[in-house]
Scaffold this motif. Structure first.
Motif, PDB file in Angstrom:
ATOM      1  N   PRO A 239       0.830  -1.213   0.000  1.00  0.00           N
ATOM      2  CA  PRO A 239       0.000   0.000   0.000  1.00  0.00           C
ATOM      3  C   PRO A 239       0.857   1.252   0.000  1.00  0.00           C
ATOM      4  O   PRO A 239       2.011   1.239   0.439  1.00  0.00           O
ATOM      5  N   THR A 240       0.271   2.328  -0.495  1.00  0.00           N
ATOM      6  CA  THR A 240       0.955   3.617  -0.473  1.00  0.00           C
ATOM      7  C   THR A 240       0.527   4.415   0.748  1.00  0.00           C
ATOM      8  O   THR A 240      -0.546   4.191   1.318  1.00  0.00           O
ATOM      9  N   LYS A 241       1.379   5.349   1.151  1.00  0.00           N
ATOM     10  CA  LYS A 241       1.076   6.170   2.314  1.00  0.00           C
ATOM     11  C   LYS A 241      -0.103   7.099   2.026  1.00  0.00           C
ATOM     12  O   LYS A 241      -0.306   7.529   0.895  1.00  0.00           O
ATOM     13  N   ALA A 242      -0.855   7.401   3.059  1.00  0.00           N
ATOM     14  CA  ALA A 242      -1.998   8.311   2.919  1.00  0.00           C
ATOM     15  C   ALA A 242      -2.327   8.936   4.266  1.00  0.00           C
ATOM     16  O   ALA A 242      -2.135   8.304   5.319  1.00  0.00           O
ATOM     17  N   LYS A 243      -2.811  10.186   4.246  1.00  0.00           N
ATOM     18  CA  LYS A 243      -3.226  10.841   5.485  1.00  0.00           C
ATOM     19  C   LYS A 243      -4.625  10.413   5.897  1.00  0.00           C
ATOM     20  O   LYS A 243      -4.954  10.405   7.085  1.00  0.00           O
ATOM     21  N   LYS A 244      -5.446  10.080   4.900  1.00  0.00           N
ATOM     22  CA  LYS A 244      -6.816   9.648   5.181  1.00  0.00           C
ATOM     23  C   LYS A 244      -7.005   8.246   4.634  1.00  0.00           C
ATOM     24  O   LYS A 244      -6.780   8.000   3.447  1.00  0.00           O
ATOM     25  N   GLN A 245      -7.406   7.334   5.504  1.00  0.00           N
ATOM     26  CA  GLN A 245      -7.532   5.931   5.121  1.00  0.00           C
ATOM     27  C   GLN A 245      -8.911   5.405   5.529  1.00  0.00           C
ATOM     28  O   GLN A 245      -9.438   5.778   6.579  1.00  0.00           O
ATOM     29  N   SER A 246      -9.462   4.546   4.686  1.00  0.00           N
ATOM     30  CA  SER A 246     -10.812   4.014   4.928  1.00  0.00           C
ATOM     31  C   SER A 246     -10.806   2.494   4.825  1.00  0.00           C
ATOM     32  O   SER A 246     -10.189   1.929   3.911  1.00  0.00           O
ATOM     33  N   TRP A 247     -11.496   1.863   5.750  1.00  0.00           N
ATOM     34  CA  TRP A 247     -11.583   0.413   5.818  1.00  0.00           C
ATOM     35  C   TRP A 247     -13.047   0.014   6.001  1.00  0.00           C
ATOM     36  O   TRP A 247     -13.849   0.780   6.539  1.00  0.00           O
ATOM     37  N   THR A 248     -13.399  -1.183   5.585  1.00  0.00           N
ATOM     38  CA  THR A 248     -14.783  -1.639   5.760  1.00  0.00           C
ATOM     39  C   THR A 248     -14.819  -3.149   5.926  1.00  0.00           C
ATOM     40  O   THR A 248     -13.894  -3.863   5.498  1.00  0.00           O
ATOM     41  N   ALA A 249     -15.886  -3.642   6.527  1.00  0.00           N
ATOM     42  CA  ALA A 249     -16.069  -5.084   6.712  1.00  0.00           C
ATOM     43  C   ALA A 249     -17.528  -5.377   6.984  1.00  0.00           C
ATOM     44  O   ALA A 249     -18.275  -4.533   7.499  1.00  0.00           O
ATOM     45  N   LEU A 250     -17.934  -6.588   6.636  1.00  0.00           N
ATOM     46  CA  LEU A 250     -19.261  -7.079   6.976  1.00  0.00           C
ATOM     47  C   LEU A 250     -19.191  -7.731   8.344  1.00  0.00           C
ATOM     48  O   LEU A 250     -18.173  -8.316   8.720  1.00  0.00           O
ATOM     49  N   ILE A 251     -20.280  -7.641   9.108  1.00  0.00           N
ATOM     50  CA  ILE A 251     -20.306  -8.156  10.469  1.00  0.00           C
ATOM     51  C   ILE A 251     -21.680  -8.754  10.741  1.00  0.00           C
ATOM     52  O   ILE A 251     -22.664  -8.391  10.089  1.00  0.00           O
ATOM     53  N   LYS A 252     -21.751  -9.673  11.675  1.00  0.00           N
ATOM     54  CA  LYS A 252     -23.004 -10.365  11.974  1.00  0.00           C
ATOM     55  C   LYS A 252     -24.061  -9.388  12.482  1.00  0.00           C
ATOM     56  O   LYS A 252     -23.768  -8.500  13.287  1.00  0.00           O
ATOM     57  N   ASP A 253     -25.283  -9.546  11.996  1.00  0.00           N
ATOM     58  CA  ASP A 253     -26.368  -8.676  12.448  1.00  0.00           C
ATOM     59  C   ASP A 253     -27.339  -9.458  13.325  1.00  0.00           C
ATOM     60  O   ASP A 253     -27.322 -10.689  13.365  1.00  0.00           O
ATOM     61  N   GLY A 254     -28.168  -8.733  14.042  1.00  0.00           N
ATOM     62  CA  GLY A 254     -29.268  -9.346  14.776  1.00  0.00           C
ATOM     63  C   GLY A 254     -28.957  -9.817  16.174  1.00  0.00           C
ATOM     64  O   GLY A 254     -29.843 -10.298  16.879  1.00  0.00           O
ATOM     65  N   VAL A 255     -27.701  -9.701  16.620  1.00  0.00           N
ATOM     66  CA  VAL A 255     -27.340 -10.112  17.981  1.00  0.00           C
ATOM     67  C   VAL A 255     -26.532  -8.999  18.630  1.00  0.00           C
ATOM     68  O   VAL A 255     -25.840  -8.229  17.955  1.00  0.00           O
TER      69      VAL A 255
END
Length: 332
Positions: A239-255
């Motif tokens: 990866p390249t350097k950055a001042k602003k970084q964004s990450w995402t993931a799916l996670i279990k719902d309903g509990v």
């Protein structure tokens, strides 16, 4: 004068009767005709859903590539449309690859009904060959294909009524959207830093097993700035350097879940000698018990100098694009 007024009222009365008659004739002429269908998939950028909603402006992160959320319907895709109200049935429609959704089976389609009180909902499920065989949320979502396969596992639309032109328009605000619960993490640094990882850890976050028999589970998040990167294959994919970084993931719902977000980056230290060194910096944030809902995106905005500081946390609803604040946890 009275005679003139009488004739004027009579004239407008006749015009009104004619218009009502024409409207009734038009309704009668379309009753029983097939309802036409349009459908699209809601798309997402860092500013919310594009083409479907303006969403909430997000100033904490740069726009990330649209390739993450770029799925569109292709020729041969099938949606199931269910009716509820005065009637209760469902029919499948197949996309012809241009702009038409046609009945998958001859003679089985929805028609215009006078005094329509029925609402319709569309769902899309990929062919069995492309479905995840496990009901568990994937652990390694750093790979774009892993994330997308599960993210688009099932799509659903809001319930709608036919338009005035006798069309079922699952588009715009009514476009089909994913049913997953998703977490998005935006991190702002005081200088450019190299991203290492963002992980989620907690009991039941993948399987939903939060009971005594459950154990801590881990989810590795997708780096949205460079979604095509393979963090499992360094240094070929770096990866390249950055001042602003964004990450995402799916996670279990309903509990009800309690989970820890761990953010890792490397910082360049050039103050000691002529040869700059890279030092890894780690920070964590703990979200106390929260039940995540399907079809929503939980967004955390951090600033990170020496440790991650939560600047704000909101939850966005896929169908409406509306957002509300959520309770903060603790960071160190």
């Amino acid at each position: 004068m009275k005679r003139t007024t009488f004739f004027i009222y009579s004239f407008y009365y006749c015009i009104g009767i004619c218009l009502l008659s024409c409207s009734s004739d038009e309704q009668a002429s379309t009753e029983g005709q097939p309802l036409s269908v349009q459908a699209e998939i809601a798309s997402v950028t860092s500013s919310g859903r594009t083409g479907t909603s303006t969403g909430r402006a997000d100033t904490s992160a740069e726009d990330y590539p649209a390739t993450i959320f770029n799925k569109t319907f292709t020729e041969g895709n099938v949606i199931s449309i269910s009716a509820s109200g005065s009637t209760s049935t469902s029919h499948n429609y197949t996309y012809n690859g241009t702009s038409l959704w046609l009945p998958s089976t001859d003679g089985q389609y929805f028609t215009v009904t006078a005094g329509e009180t029925t609402t319709y909902t569309a769902t899309y499920t990929p062919p069995a060959a492309t479905l995840e065989t496990s009901e568990d949320i994937p652990e390694d979502q750093t790979l774009l294909t892993n994330f997308q396969t599960r993210y688009y596992q099932q799509l659903v639309s809001p319930a709608i009524a036919p338009t005035s032109t006798n069309q079922l328009a699952f588009t715009g605000e009514n476009a089909l959207h994913p049913t997953s619960a998703r977490i998005t993490i935006h991190v702002s640094y005081p200088e450019e830093r190299t991203p290492v990882s963002v992980t989620l850890t907690g009991k039941g976050i993948r399987t939903g097993n939060t009971g005594d028999t459950g154990s801590d589970e881990t989810i590795k998040c997708l780096y949205m700035n460079q979604p095509e990167l393979d963090f499992n294959n360094p240094p070929a994919s770096s990866p390249t350097k950055a001042k602003k970084q964004s990450w995402t993931a799916l996670i279990k719902d309903g509990v009800g879940l309690t989970y820890t977000i761990t953010i890792k980056c490397t910082v360049t230290d050039s103050s000691t000698d002529a040869s700059p060194t890279e030092a890894e910096k780690t920070g964590t944030y703990t979200q106390t018990t929260k039940k995540l809902s399907a079809g929503t995106n939980y967004i955390y905005n951090f600033s990170f100098s020496d440790y991650p500081k939560l600047e704000g946390a909101t939850v966005e609803d896929y169908p409406s694009g509306s957002s509300t604040d959520i309770d903060a946890g603790s960071a160190h």
